[in-house]
Write a protein that holds these residues in place. Sequence first.
Motif, mmCIF file in Angstrom:
data_model
loop_
_atom_site.group_PDB
_atom_site.id
_atom_site.type_symbol
_atom_site.label_atom_id
_atom_site.label_comp_id
_atom_site.label_asym_id
_atom_site.label_seq_id
_atom_site.Cartn_x
_atom_site.Cartn_y
_atom_site.Cartn_z
ATOM 1 N N ILE A 1 0.059 -22.296 -6.979
ATOM 2 C CA ILE A 1 0.782 -21.159 -6.388
ATOM 3 C C ILE A 1 0.192 -19.843 -6.885
ATOM 4 N N GLY A 2 -0.019 -19.740 -8.202
ATOM 5 C CA GLY A 2 -0.598 -18.525 -8.762
ATOM 6 C C GLY A 2 -1.982 -18.252 -8.219
ATOM 7 N N MET A 3 -2.792 -19.297 -8.064
ATOM 8 C CA MET A 3 -4.138 -19.163 -7.529
ATOM 9 C C MET A 3 -4.103 -18.635 -6.095
ATOM 10 N N ALA A 4 -3.209 -19.179 -5.288
ATOM 11 C CA ALA A 4 -3.089 -18.742 -3.894
ATOM 12 C C ALA A 4 -2.674 -17.272 -3.821
ATOM 13 N N ILE A 5 -1.725 -16.884 -4.688
ATOM 14 C CA ILE A 5 -1.269 -15.487 -4.694
ATOM 15 C C ILE A 5 -2.403 -14.548 -5.069
ATOM 16 N N ILE A 6 -3.182 -14.911 -6.095
ATOM 17 C CA ILE A 6 -4.293 -14.063 -6.535
ATOM 18 C C ILE A 6 -5.342 -13.915 -5.443
ATOM 19 N N LEU A 7 -5.689 -15.034 -4.791
ATOM 20 C CA LEU A 7 -6.715 -14.981 -3.753
ATOM 21 C C LEU A 7 -6.281 -14.125 -2.570
ATOM 22 N N VAL A 8 -5.041 -14.298 -2.134
ATOM 23 C CA VAL A 8 -4.535 -13.510 -1.003
ATOM 24 C C VAL A 8 -4.447 -12.037 -1.375
ATOM 25 N N SER A 9 -3.933 -11.762 -2.565
ATOM 26 C CA SER A 9 -3.801 -10.368 -3.013
ATOM 27 C C SER A 9 -5.154 -9.711 -3.164
ATOM 28 N N LEU B 1 0.769 -2.681 -3.085
ATOM 29 C CA LEU B 1 1.545 -3.919 -2.988
ATOM 30 C C LEU B 1 0.740 -5.157 -3.388
ATOM 31 N N PRO B 2 -0.488 -5.339 -2.854
ATOM 32 C CA PRO B 2 -1.250 -6.523 -3.287
ATOM 33 C C PRO B 2 -1.648 -6.467 -4.755
ATOM 34 N N VAL B 3 -1.728 -5.262 -5.331
ATOM 35 C CA VAL B 3 -2.029 -5.144 -6.758
ATOM 36 C C VAL B 3 -0.892 -5.728 -7.582
ATOM 37 N N VAL B 4 0.325 -5.293 -7.261
ATOM 38 C CA VAL B 4 1.507 -5.801 -7.975
ATOM 39 C C VAL B 4 1.652 -7.296 -7.751
ATOM 40 N N THR B 5 1.459 -7.724 -6.496
ATOM 41 C CA THR B 5 1.558 -9.155 -6.182
ATOM 42 C C THR B 5 0.528 -9.966 -6.951
ATOM 43 N N GLY B 6 -0.677 -9.425 -7.064
ATOM 44 C CA GLY B 6 -1.738 -10.122 -7.787
ATOM 45 C C GLY B 6 -1.396 -10.344 -9.246
ATOM 46 N N PHE B 7 -0.797 -9.326 -9.884
ATOM 47 C CA PHE B 7 -0.401 -9.488 -11.282
ATOM 48 C C PHE B 7 0.717 -10.529 -11.418
#
Length: 270
Positions: free
Chosen positions: A249-257, A106-112
Amino acid sequence: MTVTTKAAGESYAFYDLMVSKYLLVTILLFVLLKAKNISLVSNHPLPLTGRCVCGVLTAAGNIYLITCLPASVAQCFNYTSSFWIVLFLFAFLLGQQKRLPLFVLLPVVTGFLGILSMLNPQKTNMPFYILLIAVGYGFVSGAASLFLKRLGTLKEPTLRVAFYFSLACTLFSGALWIYYGGVSLLTLLTDPLIWLSVLFALLYQVTKTYAWQYGNPFINSVFLFLGMPFVVVLSKAILSENLLPHQWIGMAIILVSAFFCYYFRKTFKI
């Protein structure tokens, strides 16, 4: 290292920056090897070659992204390697018929999705190939980290690994520099920004190589994330860069993922 490279990138092409930086780093590492009486001969040429190949592509992709993206956006792609590492190890364990819960991905897909948000061509007016380079950068960076870990288990000296990586980067970028007719070395080597980026690159390369060879991957990742707030602050203070809302937003998603990818690697030992 990211901010100084970005500042220097306003005057030079990425291959100019790469050849000057890694030529100097190679010379400095060679001096350190001789001072430590460490042989240049390796007993593990295959994983060392794999590290060099993936490392060269990683370095080229990193410098190229820094020159054409805001520094903090480019820095954020350093964390996308974790997505690929989880995918690599998930596929490997699946091949070994070991069952793992699918929510690990899940975090892999979210990260992309975070990458797509940060580099959305419709919002940033950015060529599609930049997105491909960013995704490819994470792939080779993840592979490079696995080779580093393997070399650590084989007790390969850190300075020797860093030396051959820097030498490979010098040869690769030197070929591009000659082909495209880059800026003269005299100009590059008399630029204080180049020397400053070299200093940071040397410190970064040696500490990263040592940490990923011998350290705990989860703890490494925690300290790795500390680079992000520094780049955001420095790029604002020195380069006067301002990020767009979708980039935040993209940066936050990548860091969390990325954080959860490291967490799953520790929890499920993948």
